[in-house]
Design a protein around this motif. Sequence first.
Motif, PDB file in Angstrom:
ATOM      1  N   PRO A  19      -7.222   4.160  -0.890  1.00 44.35           N
ATOM      2  CA  PRO A  19      -8.500   3.628  -0.421  1.00 44.35           C
ATOM      3  C   PRO A  19      -8.416   2.405   0.483  1.00 44.35           C
ATOM      4  CG  PRO A  19      -8.653   4.193  -2.728  1.00 44.35           C
ATOM      5  CD  PRO A  19      -7.222   4.378  -2.341  1.00 44.35           C
ATOM      6  N   ASP A  20      -7.478   1.500   0.263  1.00 50.27           N
ATOM      7  CA  ASP A  20      -7.400   0.279   1.070  1.00 50.27           C
ATOM      8  C   ASP A  20      -6.652   0.466   2.385  1.00 50.27           C
ATOM      9  OD1 ASP A  20      -8.805  -1.112  -0.859  1.00 50.27           O
ATOM     10  OD2 ASP A  20      -6.984  -1.756  -1.905  1.00 50.27           O
ATOM     11  N   LEU A  21      -6.219   1.676   2.662  1.00 52.37           N
ATOM     12  CA  LEU A  21      -5.430   1.948   3.862  1.00 52.37           C
ATOM     13  C   LEU A  21      -6.247   2.830   4.810  1.00 52.37           C
ATOM     14  CD1 LEU A  21      -2.692   1.625   5.243  1.00 52.37           C
ATOM     15  CD2 LEU A  21      -1.891   3.600   3.964  1.00 52.37           C
ATOM     16  N   LEU A  28       0.842  -1.199   0.000  1.00 52.59           N
ATOM     17  CA  LEU A  28       0.000   0.000   0.000  1.00 52.59           C
ATOM     18  C   LEU A  28       0.879   1.251   0.000  1.00 52.59           C
ATOM     19  CD1 LEU A  28      -2.698  -1.162   2.560  1.00 52.59           C
ATOM     20  CD2 LEU A  28      -2.896  -1.058   0.064  1.00 52.59           C
ATOM     21  N   HIS A  77       1.811  -1.878   9.190  1.00 48.04           N
ATOM     22  CA  HIS A  77       1.747  -2.521   7.873  1.00 48.04           C
ATOM     23  C   HIS A  77       3.068  -3.179   7.499  1.00 48.04           C
ATOM     24  CE1 HIS A  77      -2.317  -1.352   6.624  1.00 48.04           C
ATOM     25  NE2 HIS A  77      -2.136  -0.415   7.538  1.00 48.04           N
ATOM     26  N   GLY A 123      -9.159   8.062  -2.068  1.00 47.54           N
ATOM     27  CA  GLY A 123      -8.570   7.832  -0.758  1.00 47.54           C
ATOM     28  C   GLY A 123      -8.992   8.933   0.197  1.00 47.54           C
TER      29      GLY A 123
END
Length: 126
Positions: free
Chosen positions: A47-49, A27, A91, A73
């Motif tokens: 967006p995925d974070l 990411l 992460h 995002g």
Amino acid sequence: MFTERLNRIAAAGTRRGYTRIRLADGLMIYIKAMPNSAVLEEVYLVPDLAAPDTDDWEAEDDELVLTGQSASGTLYLEVPADAVGELIEQHGGEHATQDADFPPVGYQIHPADDSGHYPVRRGDQR
């Protein structure tokens, strides 16, 4: 965990643009900062974070939606560099492969000291 790239960005700034950090899980985080920053001007999370649910991440910028800019995002304002470092650690740290143009090679930039400055060393010289 030491976040070398984040420390370099906080120390050198981003020259009014954004610099990205690739996380170990693939990411991305995009950062805009002035030189010698303990608090980063802007932090954009893909967006995925997801940002942690803490006071450090509350200053979300809704202006992107209001101005019609297409950003899927989330943009956060005035995020402490330490909070970004904690997110990077969650992460798996910084990915081994980053952009080659930044940060400068040959210098070691250490975490901020008590005065909020980032000690910079090249070899034995400070």
